[in-house]
Design a protein around this motif. Structure first.
Motif: not given
Ligand SMILES: Nc1ncnc2c1ncn2[C@@H]1O[C@H](COP(=O)(O)OP(=O)(O)OP(=O)(O)O)[C@@H](O)[C@H]1O
Ligand SMILES: [Mg+2]
Length: 285
Positions: A182-191, A169-180
């Protein structure tokens, strides 16, 4: 270090045929690859010379940790992708190769195969994802690392043979969760933010710890092997500077092709042969 000229030409051609498919000759043999990924479902079609003629993909969350969690949703998407390509090339698709992450159990493999079969695509071959990627890359010695949405898969290649595979496990989804986060936004917005061309340097810095985690996964699996080169593929390896982080952490030259996202689906399609056809082909080579 090898050049990616041939690989890059094929991935660029694939991106072109996703937008505008080519029509194959009536009886021409087609090579089809279905990648049922955690983030993207991709259907790739190559001609008899293994050149891309059509492709279609969807962002979909029907698979988690290599397991199909939305079986009917997955079948519907594959049917849609198949139909989209069939109307573009004027031919029916009836067979495909599929791929599984290394270490997938027999029953999970059958489950993934059933998605293809239920969508009307007879499965002629099942390959390991990083091995499929290497069919296109043709790395002779080194490690192919496929960093997808959900997992990082790798294959160690020695003298052209795969000697070890792993998937964690660990990949792009993990990256998106970190972005979400950090910026307090939804998964879709972070993606979307993660992939925004104007924000790539910032994403590279923000996601450096994830890149370091991926480097540590690679390090753990290659211990005991002499590795001269690491090649990153898969959508999450689009992250700016990830190859430099891996190279710094491991002290091994690390590179990626220009367009790492579709390497594995194209490689899967290149493996679209039955066992009999493979034996005949290898016998002739
Ligand atoms: N430009 C980009 N920058 C960063 N990440 C990207 C970019 N383009 C795509 N991605 C990420 O790549 C991931 C999808 O990659 P890929 O299609 O290789 O995965 P997958 O095959 O669906 O997943 P898995 O192999 O884990 O099942 C997604 O997390 C997506 O956000
Ligand atoms: Mg993948």
């Amino acid at each position: 270090m090898g050049s990616f000229a041939k690989t890059d030409a094929i991935t660029q051609a694939f991106e072109r045929v996703i937008k505008q498919a080519c029509v194959p000759k009536d009886s021409e043999e087609l090579f089809v690859g279905l990648d049922i990924g955690t983030a993207y479902m991709v259907l790739a079609v190559l001609d008899a010379k293994l050149q891309p003629i059509a492709g279609a993909y969807r962002f979909a969350q029907v698979v988690r940790d290599g397991i199909v969690v939305d079986y009917l949703g997955a079948i519907d998407i594959v049917k849609d992708l198949k139909q989209e390509i069939e109307s573009a090339i004027g031919r029916e698709l009836d067979h495909t190769a599929i791929a599984i992450p290394p270490g997938t159990s027999y029953s999970d493999t059958r489950f993934i195969g059933n998605v293809a079969e239920s969508a009307g695509l007879h499965v002629v071959n099942v390959v390991n994802e990083p091995e499929a990627a290497n069919t296109l890359l043709q790395l002779h010695n080194g490690v192919v690392v496929d960093i997808g949405g959900g997992t990082t898969g790798l294959a160690i290649i020695e003298n052209g043979e795969v000697v070890y595979t792993a998937d964690e496990p660990t990949g792009g989804t993990h990256c998106t969760l970190v972005v979400a986060g950090r910026h307090k936004i939804s998964f879709e917005e972070a993606e979307e933010l993660k992939k925004d061309p104007a924000r790539q340097d910032e994403m590279g810095r923000l996601l450096k710890p994830v890149s370091q985690k991926i480097a540590s996964i690679i390090k753990r699996h290659i211990t005991g092997h002499t590795v001269s080169e690491i090649v990153l593929v898969g959508g999450a390896s689009c992250l700016v500077g990830i190859e430099d982080v891996v190279s710094e952490e491991l002290g091994i030259p690390t590179v990626k092709p220009a367009k790492p996202l579709f390497i594995t689906p194209i490689g899967i399609a290149m493996n679209c042969r039955t066992a009999d056809e493979r034996t005949t082909h290898e016998g002739r080579a």
